[in-house]
Scaffold this active site. Structure first.
Site, PDB file in Angstrom:
ATOM      1  CE  LYS A 192     -81.567 -11.632  43.227  1.00  0.00           C
ATOM      2  NZ  LYS A 192     -80.365 -10.860  43.064  1.00  0.00           N
TER       3      LYS A 192
HETATM    4  C1  LIG Z   1     -84.415  -7.488  40.199  1.00  0.00           C
HETATM    5  C2  LIG Z   1     -83.464  -8.246  39.533  1.00  0.00           C
HETATM    6  N1  LIG Z   1     -83.496  -8.612  38.363  1.00  0.00           N
HETATM    7  C3  LIG Z   1     -82.891  -9.306  37.740  1.00  0.00           C
HETATM    8  C4  LIG Z   1     -81.746  -9.983  38.145  1.00  0.00           C
HETATM    9  C5  LIG Z   1     -80.842 -10.616  37.455  1.00  0.00           C
HETATM   10  O1  LIG Z   1     -80.595 -11.922  37.853  1.00  0.00           O
HETATM   11  P1  LIG Z   1     -79.277 -12.705  37.717  1.00  0.00           P
HETATM   12  O2  LIG Z   1     -78.112 -11.814  38.339  1.00  0.00           O
HETATM   13  O3  LIG Z   1     -79.449 -14.196  38.144  1.00  0.00           O
HETATM   14  O4  LIG Z   1     -79.006 -12.824  36.279  1.00  0.00           O
HETATM   15  C6  LIG Z   1     -81.552  -9.500  39.457  1.00  0.00           C
HETATM   16  C7  LIG Z   1     -80.300 -10.151  40.037  1.00  0.00           C
HETATM   17  O5  LIG Z   1     -79.324 -10.000  40.067  1.00  0.00           O
HETATM   18  C8  LIG Z   1     -82.388  -8.663  40.436  1.00  0.00           C
HETATM   19  O6  LIG Z   1     -82.293  -8.498  41.448  1.00  0.00           O
END
Ligand SMILES: Cc1ncc(COP(=O)(O)O)c(C=O)c1O
Length: 383
Positions: free
Chosen positions: A186
């Site tokens: 990110k």
């Molecule tokens: C659009 C989106 N939603 C949800 C997530 C979930 O985030 P995390 O991986 O931090 O749990 C991500 C990233 O991986 C994402 O890009």
């Protein structure tokens, strides 16, 4: 013939020396779990989001799950979302016992189509989870008009949109629940992690309970638990990384926007006509939606000479360039097919899910890297 140039990945984190030193300090401090660094990171983000309460977690997935729990969403409720996202977006709906309902996407923005959202609303609909794919917000005026008309909660999946804006206002500084991810790729990272922007301190206190086993009080006088919580807290080690990353957010966003501008220039005005591919929507200062360019995604020509797999292999093998695809449609995963979803239900999502490719975009990238990626794409797609 393979490229003699070094590997160009599609994403790569940049952690500066000051941040590495700050993490070492935490490791030496004797306090490595949630503590002063988490409190400082939350306070700084709260200020950035205009004073709204912010709480941190160990993923962007559990931030959305906790937002759904705070909103009281569960069995018997429907939540509308998009099929073109990381599967986490829909999984959290199932996780709280509710029913995911998909709306198709808009081919121009590749985000959830708000007409389709309206069409999918039933008396059981309780919330919408829009996703700001690649960092591009949806039409926020329209989103919140729909939510208020139908009395729906909104959990903004802004996992990719830290630093993005709508009509000059930061995503996160307004609206209902806003969820960010700090996963490794990110725009700012904590290794893994997430943050939730909430509406008030009552919700923030609930978030604190849900992230730590539902504990309401603990100390010498006793401990009590009154809701089922989980183990979702961020550690000070992660928060020290986050503080270092966050200190550079303005530069990170500006640099990514410059790289995106360079992509458009290097592709040139005739690229789409010559290749049959589609560039992402150019969302800079002239548009109300101002992307942070988390990803730079093109859509390959349908029925073109190369499949996506061939294209990705050629980028890797001939040009030593990494690519990705974000995302395969969620409704076609086995777990979702078993819940009744099938091909043909969301044609735009299915087409973009089949043809989208993510090109390199990260903070340490240079405009020369962009030129290299564009030259490779052109060499493969334009005969
Ligand atoms: C659009 C989106 N939603 C949800 C997530 C979930 O985030 P995390 O991986 O931090 O749990 C991500 C990233 O991986 C994402 O890009």
């Amino acid at each position: 013939m393979t490229s003699a140039l070094p590997f160009l990945p599609f994403s790569k984190p940049t952690i500066d020396e000051a941040t590495i030193a700050a993490v070492s300090d935490v490791l030496r401090s004797g306090w490595i779990t949630s503590g002063p660094k988490v409190a400082a990171f939350e306070a700084q983000m709260s200020e950035y989001f205009g004073g709204r309460p912010v709480r941190t977690f160990n993923s962007g997935t559990c931030t959305m799950e906790i937002a759904l729990r705070i909103a009281g969403i569960g069995a018997g409720d429907e939540v509308i979302t998009t099929s073109i996202s990381w599967v986490a977006t829909a999984n959290v709906i199932i996780e709280v016992g509710a029913t995911p309902v998909f709306a198709d996407i808009d081919p121009a923005t590749r985000n959830i189509d708000l007409d389709q959202v309206e069409a999918a609303i039933t008396p059981r609909t309780k919330a919408i989870i829009p996703v700001y794919l690649s960092g591009l917000p949806v039409d926020m005026d329209r989103l919140y008009a729909i939510a208020s008309k139908h009395k729906l909660r909104v959990i903004e999946d802004a996992a990719q949109a830290f630093g993005s804006e709508w009509n000059g206002k930061r995503i996160g500084s307004f609206g209902d629940f806003v969820s960010f991810s700090f996963q490794a790729n990110k725009n700012i990272t904590t290794g893994e992690g997430g943050a939730l922007v909430l509406n008030n301190l009552e919700e923030a206190r609930l978030a604190e309970k849900y992230r730590l086993q539902g504990v309401t009080r603990s100390g010498v006088d006793g401990i009590d638990v009154d809701v089922l919580g989980g183990k979702y807290n961020m550690s000070d080690i992660m928060a020290a990384i986050g503080l270092g990353q966050f200190a550079n957010i303005a530069n990170i966003t500006a640099h990514r926007r410059n790289l995106a501008r360079h992509y458009y220039q290097a592709f040139g005005p005739d690229f789409e006509a010559r290749s049959g591919a589609q560039l992402p929507l150019a969302a800079f200062d002239t548009s109300k939606a101002h992307s942070n360019y988390h990803l730079f995604q093109i859509v390959l020509p349908d029925h073109g000479p190369t499949t996506r797999a061939d294209f990705m292999r050629a980028m890797q093998e001939r040009f030593n360039i990494g690519t990705g695809y974000h995302y395969a449609p969620i409704h076609l995963f086995t777990l979702y097919r078993e819940r009744g979803f099938k091909e043909g239900m969301f044609p735009v999502s299915e087409k973009i899910g089949r043809l989208t490719v993510t090109l390199p975009m990260f903070y340490a990238m240079t405009t020369a890297d962009v030129d290299r990626a564009v030259a490779a794409v052109k060499a493969i797609l334009i005969k």
